[in-house]
Design a protein around this motif. Structure first.
Motif, PDB file in Angstrom:
ATOM      1  N   ALA A  64      -5.542   0.191  10.798  1.00 49.85           N
ATOM      2  CA  ALA A  64      -4.306   0.513  10.543  1.00 49.85           C
ATOM      3  C   ALA A  64      -3.367   0.523  11.737  1.00 49.85           C
ATOM      4  O   ALA A  64      -2.152   0.815  11.602  1.00 49.85           O
ATOM      5  CB  ALA A  64      -4.186   1.858   9.865  1.00 49.85           C
ATOM      6  N   THR A 107       0.230  -0.957  12.075  1.00 46.78           N
ATOM      7  CA  THR A 107       1.009  -1.110  10.624  1.00 46.78           C
ATOM      8  C   THR A 107       1.926  -0.049  10.674  1.00 46.78           C
ATOM      9  O   THR A 107       2.180   0.786  11.113  1.00 46.78           O
ATOM     10  CB  THR A 107      -0.031  -1.075   9.758  1.00 46.78           C
ATOM     11  N   ILE A 142       0.901  -1.297   0.124  1.00 44.40           N
ATOM     12  CA  ILE A 142      -0.057   0.210   0.183  1.00 44.40           C
ATOM     13  C   ILE A 142       0.925   1.188   0.055  1.00 44.40           C
ATOM     14  O   ILE A 142       0.495   2.283  -0.602  1.00 44.40           O
ATOM     15  CB  ILE A 142      -1.075  -0.162   1.188  1.00 44.40           C
ATOM     16  N   ILE A 143       2.016   1.109   0.576  1.00 45.46           N
ATOM     17  CA  ILE A 143       2.853   2.245   0.500  1.00 45.46           C
ATOM     18  C   ILE A 143       4.332   1.893  -0.252  1.00 45.46           C
ATOM     19  O   ILE A 143       5.186   3.046  -0.082  1.00 45.46           O
ATOM     20  CB  ILE A 143       3.078   2.947   2.013  1.00 45.46           C
ATOM     21  N   PHE A 151      -6.777   3.397   5.358  1.00 47.21           N
ATOM     22  CA  PHE A 151      -6.643   2.471   4.251  1.00 47.21           C
ATOM     23  C   PHE A 151      -7.625   2.700   3.129  1.00 47.21           C
ATOM     24  O   PHE A 151      -7.471   2.905   1.928  1.00 47.21           O
ATOM     25  CB  PHE A 151      -6.868   0.971   4.358  1.00 47.21           C
ATOM     26  N   ILE A 189      -6.309   5.603   1.194  1.00 49.01           N
ATOM     27  CA  ILE A 189      -5.282   5.359   0.067  1.00 49.01           C
ATOM     28  C   ILE A 189      -6.124   4.556  -0.952  1.00 49.01           C
ATOM     29  O   ILE A 189      -5.700   4.876  -2.324  1.00 49.01           O
ATOM     30  CB  ILE A 189      -4.269   4.359   0.590  1.00 49.01           C
ATOM     31  N   GLY A 197       3.131  -2.114   5.439  1.00 47.76           N
ATOM     32  CA  GLY A 197       2.388  -0.852   5.519  1.00 47.76           C
ATOM     33  C   GLY A 197       0.817  -1.214   6.039  1.00 47.76           C
ATOM     34  O   GLY A 197       0.291  -0.251   6.472  1.00 47.76           O
ATOM     35  N   GLN A 198       0.399  -2.105   5.255  1.00 46.86           N
ATOM     36  CA  GLN A 198      -1.155  -2.486   5.605  1.00 46.86           C
ATOM     37  C   GLN A 198      -1.242  -3.911   6.300  1.00 46.86           C
ATOM     38  O   GLN A 198      -2.172  -4.177   7.029  1.00 46.86           O
ATOM     39  CB  GLN A 198      -1.932  -2.488   4.284  1.00 46.86           C
ATOM     40  N   ARG A 232      -7.134   7.398  -3.213  1.00 43.46           N
ATOM     41  CA  ARG A 232      -6.092   7.665  -4.107  1.00 43.46           C
ATOM     42  C   ARG A 232      -5.855   6.746  -5.396  1.00 43.46           C
ATOM     43  O   ARG A 232      -5.890   7.605  -6.470  1.00 43.46           O
ATOM     44  CB  ARG A 232      -4.797   7.864  -3.340  1.00 43.46           C
ATOM     45  N   HIS A 233      -6.094   5.618  -5.089  1.00 44.34           N
ATOM     46  CA  HIS A 233      -5.656   4.572  -6.323  1.00 44.34           C
ATOM     47  C   HIS A 233      -7.083   4.824  -7.241  1.00 44.34           C
ATOM     48  O   HIS A 233      -6.914   4.580  -8.403  1.00 44.34           O
ATOM     49  CB  HIS A 233      -5.804   3.176  -5.790  1.00 44.34           C
ATOM     50  N   PHE A 263      -0.925  -6.123  -1.604  1.00 46.48           N
ATOM     51  CA  PHE A 263      -2.202  -5.471  -1.639  1.00 46.48           C
ATOM     52  C   PHE A 263      -2.805  -5.095  -3.134  1.00 46.48           C
ATOM     53  O   PHE A 263      -3.941  -5.128  -3.359  1.00 46.48           O
ATOM     54  CB  PHE A 263      -2.172  -4.167  -0.782  1.00 46.48           C
ATOM     55  N   ARG A 271       1.766   1.888   8.104  1.00 44.41           N
ATOM     56  CA  ARG A 271       1.145   3.189   7.771  1.00 44.41           C
ATOM     57  C   ARG A 271       1.041   4.027   8.949  1.00 44.41           C
ATOM     58  O   ARG A 271       1.139   5.395   8.875  1.00 44.41           O
ATOM     59  CB  ARG A 271      -0.166   3.000   7.073  1.00 44.41           C
ATOM     60  N   PHE A 324      -6.186   7.607  -9.329  1.00 45.85           N
ATOM     61  CA  PHE A 324      -5.217   7.267 -10.306  1.00 45.85           C
ATOM     62  C   PHE A 324      -5.796   6.297 -11.365  1.00 45.85           C
ATOM     63  O   PHE A 324      -5.410   6.375 -12.686  1.00 45.85           O
ATOM     64  CB  PHE A 324      -4.248   6.321  -9.740  1.00 45.85           C
ATOM     65  N   CYS A 348     -11.195   0.519   7.891  1.00 42.13           N
ATOM     66  CA  CYS A 348     -10.379   1.549   8.359  1.00 42.13           C
ATOM     67  C   CYS A 348     -10.404   2.667   7.254  1.00 42.13           C
ATOM     68  O   CYS A 348      -9.972   2.400   6.018  1.00 42.13           O
ATOM     69  CB  CYS A 348      -9.024   0.775   8.863  1.00 42.13           C
ATOM     70  N   ILE A 363       2.551   7.782   9.253  1.00 42.11           N
ATOM     71  CA  ILE A 363       1.673   8.724   9.609  1.00 42.11           C
ATOM     72  C   ILE A 363       2.430   9.599  10.868  1.00 42.11           C
ATOM     73  O   ILE A 363       2.562  11.016  10.669  1.00 42.11           O
ATOM     74  CB  ILE A 363       0.038   8.714   9.911  1.00 42.11           C
ATOM     75  N   TYR A 421       6.380   4.258  -2.355  1.00 40.08           N
ATOM     76  CA  TYR A 421       5.554   5.355  -3.424  1.00 40.08           C
ATOM     77  C   TYR A 421       4.267   6.224  -2.743  1.00 40.08           C
ATOM     78  O   TYR A 421       3.658   5.468  -1.855  1.00 40.08           O
ATOM     79  CB  TYR A 421       5.290   4.554  -4.562  1.00 40.08           C
ATOM     80  N   LYS A 422       4.091   7.118  -3.305  1.00 42.40           N
ATOM     81  CA  LYS A 422       2.675   7.720  -3.090  1.00 42.40           C
ATOM     82  C   LYS A 422       2.008   8.185  -4.157  1.00 42.40           C
ATOM     83  O   LYS A 422       0.700   8.255  -4.043  1.00 42.40           O
ATOM     84  CB  LYS A 422       3.001   9.271  -2.312  1.00 42.40           C
ATOM     85  N   GLY A 423       2.420   7.743  -5.455  1.00 42.08           N
ATOM     86  CA  GLY A 423       1.672   7.880  -6.517  1.00 42.08           C
ATOM     87  C   GLY A 423       0.905   6.694  -7.102  1.00 42.08           C
ATOM     88  O   GLY A 423       0.431   6.083  -6.284  1.00 42.08           O
ATOM     89  N   HIS A 424       1.000   6.755  -8.412  1.00 40.18           N
ATOM     90  CA  HIS A 424       0.215   5.624  -9.104  1.00 40.18           C
ATOM     91  C   HIS A 424       0.924   4.341  -8.912  1.00 40.18           C
ATOM     92  O   HIS A 424       2.107   3.974  -8.900  1.00 40.18           O
ATOM     93  CB  HIS A 424       0.288   6.058 -10.374  1.00 40.18           C
ATOM     94  N   PRO A 425       0.066   3.286  -8.367  1.00 47.00           N
ATOM     95  CA  PRO A 425       0.615   1.959  -8.023  1.00 47.00           C
ATOM     96  C   PRO A 425       0.946   0.956  -9.181  1.00 47.00           C
ATOM     97  O   PRO A 425       1.963   0.583  -9.195  1.00 47.00           O
ATOM     98  CB  PRO A 425      -0.733   1.323  -7.458  1.00 47.00           C
TER      99      PRO A 425
END
Lengths: 271, 262
Positions: free
Chosen positions: A135, A138, A19-20, B167, B170, A111-112, B173-174, A74, A140, B177, B164, A144, A40-44
């Protein structure tokens, strides 16, 4: 290994899209050629491509040379070049069997992901405890809190080692704990003490998960959170044991190594 | 007789001033680092607007998460009681109040005078709260007050399955995208928040009339999801639903001031 004599040395790959962070592993018939980890924070989908490109560059290979690739994690459905999708548990189990055959309990905190399972004496998975509902505990959660504390997430574990007086963080929920941490900062608490409090909170959650399976030695702690030194020492103290040796393999890439090994097994499986 | 209520929440601070059972005005700001600062700033703003000073206030009640830290308050009352009183003062037929604040949510059952008979409160999980909505709005790339209107043009709302909100954020966000329509994502966010809130409210029991208070009550999408799930129309408050805690605190202040005057 006679059965492999004469067969070409094929290249296999794994991609663990969390997830991260995205992870990639490239192996051949007998060796690990490259690992890569990309937060990453952008496009998986882009992260999956990017992490594999980097791993391939390290190994001096091209995507077309990969005989078979397994994706896990994930975001496994978003891995564009995967030949097969496999669950986390299978990958973790596969990798642990390769790395250390004496492991009987595996704790995976990423992360998850938040899971623990037992391996019996025959090498089979006997008991599992998985939760993806919250979360708390985890990676994440740690990420945070690192943002709030303005400390790089990799330093959350090492910095906290010097705390003599960990701050108490009572909320489990990330959102509530985040505002507790903001209050602690405003009240002038030492950042190291807050980091230690974060590690203690995460350890507490992990312990309650682990207690749902049998804690049989040796115990392997894997996933990105296993890189947080204070969480590791906290857990070792609470469980009264030392975690299993992973032969120097980064605990965060155990899952992706497993994916690559599963890819190799699949290709050889027809034998 | 001039009385005031000051509601210092986790995310916002609110103040209301009343004169002889009439609401003179109210003010809302983003909470500061310290509750004392939040309270002082919001009340100063409001008093300036009304042309009053702190000395003009006969009695002030503090409420909310930082209620004990309101330096000019004569007393403090829990936000649960204040939401009950405030909602009843505006809509006397109200029985059930679903208050969704910045970091917690509550379902409150009140009697005909607005006094609390029973309540439920989320204490462990902040999934159905303003902060959760705020995080998801950020991931969607819109302001928190745009999520409601945006969701009205959804054709196929996204269904978010994770309990949650960390999660789910996120996942939002996906979806962005993946090129999902932002109205469909917004509708999915509202549906998610409404489900999390109703889990708790159903546990208390729903008695009509029902109203929603707190910042999330300004989100038309969440309101519609709640109405649909419960099969009823929610009460429409004549004042900003985010101010109802502060108004309730002022109503309590009026009670106290009257008692003192006797």
């Amino acid at each position: 290994m006679n059965s492999l004599k004469g067969s070409r040395n094929l290249i296999y790959a794994g991609c663990d899209l969390g997830i991260i962070s995205a992870k990639a592993a490239i192996i051949d018939n007998s060796n690990v050629l490259a690992f890569e980890v990309l937060p990453y924070k952008g496009h998986p989908r882009q992260a999956a491509s990017q992490v594999m490109d980097r791993a391939l560059a390290k190994a001096g290979l091209y995507l077309e040379q990969i005989a078979y690739c397994v994706a896990t994690g994930f975001g496994k459905k978003a891995v564009p070049y995967a030949d097969e999708l496999v669950g986390d548990l299978i990958c973790h189990h596969r990798a642990i069997r390769e790395i250390n055959n004496n492991v009987r309990t595996v704790i995976d905190v990423g992360g998850q992901s938040f899971a623990a399972f037992n391996i019996d004496n025959n090498g089979l998975v006997s008991e599992t405890a998985v939760t993806d509902k919250c979360a708390a505990g985890t990676g994440r959660f740690i990420e945070i809190m690192a943002d709030v504390l303005e400390i790089p997430v990799e330093e959350m574990g090492s910095l906290s080692l010097v705390s003599a007086d960990p701050a108490a963080i009572t909320s489990q929920c990330v959102i509530l704990a985040e505002s507790e941490v903001i209050s602690l900062i405003n009240d002038g608490y030492d950042r190291f003490d807050i980091c230690a409090g974060v590690a203690a909170s995460v350890s507490g959650r992990i312990i309650s998960l682990v207690r749902r399976v049998d804690v049989n030695e040796e115990v392997a702690f894997i996933g990105g959170v296993a890189k947080n030194a204070l969480v590791v020492t906290n857990l070792e103290r609470k469980l009264g044991l030392k975690f299993a040796n992973l032969s120097g393999i980064d605990p965060q890439v155990v899952g992706v190594l497993g994916a690559a090994l599963v890819a190799r097994d699949e290709r050889r499986g027809s034998k | 007789m001039i009385v005031a209520g000051c509601d210092v929440g986790a995310l916002t601070a609110k103040a209301a001033v009343m004169k002889d059972d009439t609401l003179l005005g109210y003010e809302l700001i983003r909470s500061r680092a310290q509750s004392v600062q939040s309270a002082t700033q919001v009340m100063t703003l409001l008093l300036d607007k009304l042309g009053l000073s702190f000395d003009d206030i006969d009695y002030c009640v503090g409420t909310g998460y930082g209620r004990a830290m309101v330096p000019f308050a004569d007393d403090n009352v829990s936000e649960i009681s204040c939401h009950g009183r405030g909602a009843n003062w505006l809509v006397p037929t109200i029985k059930t109040i679903i208050d969704v604040g910045g970091q917690d949510s509550k379902a409150i059952y009140v009697d005909a005078k607005g006094f609390v008979k029973d309540f439920r409160m989320s204490t462990k999980c902040a999934a159905g709260t303003g902060r959760a909505l705020e995080l998801m709005a950020e991931s969607l790339g819109v302001k928190i007050d745009e999520v409601g209107p945006l969701s009205l043009s959804a054709s196929e709302p996204v269904i978010f399955q994770q309990p949650c909100c960390i999660f789910t954020e996120i996942e939002v966000r996906h979806e962005v995208f993946n090129g999902r329509d932002s109205a469909d994502i917004a509708a999915g966010i509202n549906d998610y928040i409404a489900r999390r809130i109703l889990n708790m409210a159903r546990n208390l029991g729903i008695r009509k009339d029902v109203g929603m208070t707190g910042g999330i009550a300004k989100n038309i999408g969440v309101i519609k999801c709640v109405e649909q799930a419960l099969g009823i129309d929610l009460v429409v408050f004549p004042e900003d639903p985010q101010l109802i805690g502060a108004i309730g605190a002022a109503v309590f202040a009026a009670d106290k001031a009257r008692k003192l005057a006797q």
